[in-house]
Scaffold this active site. Structure first.
Site, mmCIF file in Angstrom:
data_model
loop_
_atom_site.group_PDB
_atom_site.id
_atom_site.type_symbol
_atom_site.label_atom_id
_atom_site.label_comp_id
_atom_site.label_asym_id
_atom_site.label_seq_id
_atom_site.Cartn_x
_atom_site.Cartn_y
_atom_site.Cartn_z
ATOM 1 N N GLY A 116 18.399 -10.539 29.191
ATOM 2 C CA GLY A 116 18.591 -11.802 29.898
ATOM 3 C C GLY A 116 19.425 -11.683 31.152
ATOM 4 O O GLY A 116 19.939 -12.690 31.658
ATOM 5 N N GLY A 117 19.579 -10.449 31.670
ATOM 6 C CA GLY A 117 20.328 -10.273 32.907
ATOM 7 C C GLY A 117 21.774 -10.702 32.829
ATOM 8 O O GLY A 117 22.383 -11.027 33.851
ATOM 9 N N SER A 161 17.453 -4.093 27.801
ATOM 10 C CA SER A 161 17.681 -4.408 29.215
ATOM 11 C C SER A 161 19.178 -4.581 29.485
ATOM 12 O O SER A 161 19.939 -3.622 29.361
ATOM 13 C CB SER A 161 16.874 -5.646 29.614
ATOM 14 O OG SER A 161 16.903 -5.840 31.022
ATOM 15 N N SER A 162 19.633 -5.787 29.821
ATOM 16 C CA SER A 162 21.073 -5.975 30.011
ATOM 17 C C SER A 162 21.831 -5.643 28.727
ATOM 18 O O SER A 162 22.965 -5.153 28.767
ATOM 19 C CB SER A 162 21.379 -7.405 30.456
ATOM 20 O OG SER A 162 20.845 -8.354 29.556
ATOM 21 N N GLU A 187 7.957 0.481 35.273
ATOM 22 C CA GLU A 187 9.097 -0.415 35.460
ATOM 23 C C GLU A 187 9.819 -0.123 36.771
ATOM 24 O O GLU A 187 9.906 1.035 37.209
ATOM 25 C CB GLU A 187 10.097 -0.268 34.312
ATOM 26 C CG GLU A 187 9.587 -0.718 32.959
ATOM 27 C CD GLU A 187 10.713 -0.935 31.967
ATOM 28 O OE1 GLU A 187 11.748 -1.521 32.362
ATOM 29 O OE2 GLU A 187 10.563 -0.527 30.806
ATOM 30 N N HIS A 226 8.503 -3.850 32.258
ATOM 31 C CA HIS A 226 9.725 -4.294 31.597
ATOM 32 C C HIS A 226 9.415 -5.282 30.468
ATOM 33 O O HIS A 226 8.551 -6.150 30.606
ATOM 34 C CB HIS A 226 10.643 -4.961 32.620
ATOM 35 C CG HIS A 226 12.071 -5.028 32.203
ATOM 36 N ND1 HIS A 226 12.830 -3.911 31.951
ATOM 37 C CD2 HIS A 226 12.908 -6.082 31.997
ATOM 38 C CE1 HIS A 226 14.054 -4.266 31.606
ATOM 39 N NE2 HIS A 226 14.123 -5.586 31.619
#
Length: 324
Positions: free
Chosen positions: A78-79, A163-164, A266, A296
């Protein structure tokens, strides 16, 4: 009279940062993703940090196990700005991991940026591990005997970040490797990093040649960094660039084994590959797996695809290899 505040950062219309520092955040997100509930997994929410009102969700396979359940933490994507255990895509991937691997999945929430900039998310991930330590040391801590005696194998804990969340998992590994956190009798055996979200002042080849995917693009990534780094942080901040000029030197750290996974198409591909390569050159135990043609969130967004089956098998093999 001064001018009215204006928007300086806008994420999908859901999160806006204004010129006066104020923030507006919408909770009206249309996921259009059904919640998986096929009876193969039980789940339940608990508070792990009363001070910050943070919850985690436990996922337990319904099929009886002859042995204690290993633990797999899932730190969501979710960044650093979006996400929760309640998001359908994150819920479904945790469900898939619990049923596919036969493990107890723990999915903690963490404070989000820009209201709570990094390292808040890392602090909260550590706090959720300390919650597990308390459970291991003192038994049921308000879990309504849901876990019971002898259900959880606290000696086989793995931390997976998406990811994050992969960035967070990296920094959790660093804190444990530096001896900054004591978790006994909980033992973290290894880390699974799915397309970990890193960055740097110098663009990689994949960032230069492929700045856009079907959904994600480099502008979005840069916006997430502007919103989540400490005020004044540069693109080589240690929280963004693990090999930046002021980042911790990793050569002498006692890092547990890592499985690093990324899609070949990606934006982050070259940065993730370089991360794994540099750690391996430092003598760390790193497994690097690249999925051809994937972008991604290829695993998180399609947890029951053929490729997802392969990811599950790779994670299962990694956990088995590092459980002795």
């Amino acid at each position: 009279m001064g001018s009215l505040p204006h928007v300086v950062e806008d994420c999908f219309g859901l999160l806006k940062l204004y010129s006066d520092g104020s923030i507006s955040r919408s909770t009206n997100i249309n996921f259009n993703i059904p919640i998986i509930d096929d009876g193969s997994v039980l789940w339940k929410d608990y508070v792990f940090d009363k001070h910050h009102n943070l919850h985690l969700r436990l996922y337990k396979p319904t099929l009886a196990s002859l042995t204690k359940l290993p633990v797999l933490y899932y730190i969501h994507a979710g960044g650093f700005c979006f996400g929760s255990r309640t998001f359908p895509n994150f819920h479904n991937i945790c469900h898939r991991l619990a049923s596919g691997l036969g493990v107890l999945v723990i999915a903690p929430d963490y404070r989000l940026a820009p209201e709570h900039r990094l390292p808040a998310a890392i602090d909260d991930a550590i706090s959720s591990l300390k919650w597990l330590q308390t459970l291991a040391m003192h038994g049921d801590i308000g879990c309504d005997t849901w876990l019971g005696d002898g259900v959880v194998d606290f000696d086989r804990v793995f931390v997976m970040g998406d990811s994050s969340g992969g960035n967070v998992a990296h920094h959790v590994a660093l804190r444990l490797g530096m001896g900054l956190v004591e978790l006994e009798p909980v033992r973290v055996r290894g880390y699974v990093l799915l397309s970990p979200f890193f960055g740097g002042s110098v663009k990689t080849r994949s960032e230069e040649e492929r700045p856009c995917e079907v959904f994600w693009n480099l502008d979005m990534y840069n916006r997430f960094w502007r919103l989540s780094l400490p005020i004044g942080g540069t693109k080589d901040h240690p929280l963004m660039n693990p090999f930046g000029p002021s980042s911790p030197k990793l050569a002498d750290l006692n890092l547990n084994p890592m499985l690093v996974v990324v899609g070949s198409d990606e934006i982050l591909k070259d940065r993730v590959e370089d991360y794994a390569k540099k750690l391996k050159e430092l003598g760390k135990k790193i497994d690097y797996v690249e999925f051809e043609g994937k972008q991604h969130a290829f695993f998180t967004d399609h947890p029951f695809s053929e490729v997802a089956e392969r990811v599950i098998q790779i994670i299962e093999d990694f956990m088995a290899e590092n459980s002795d």
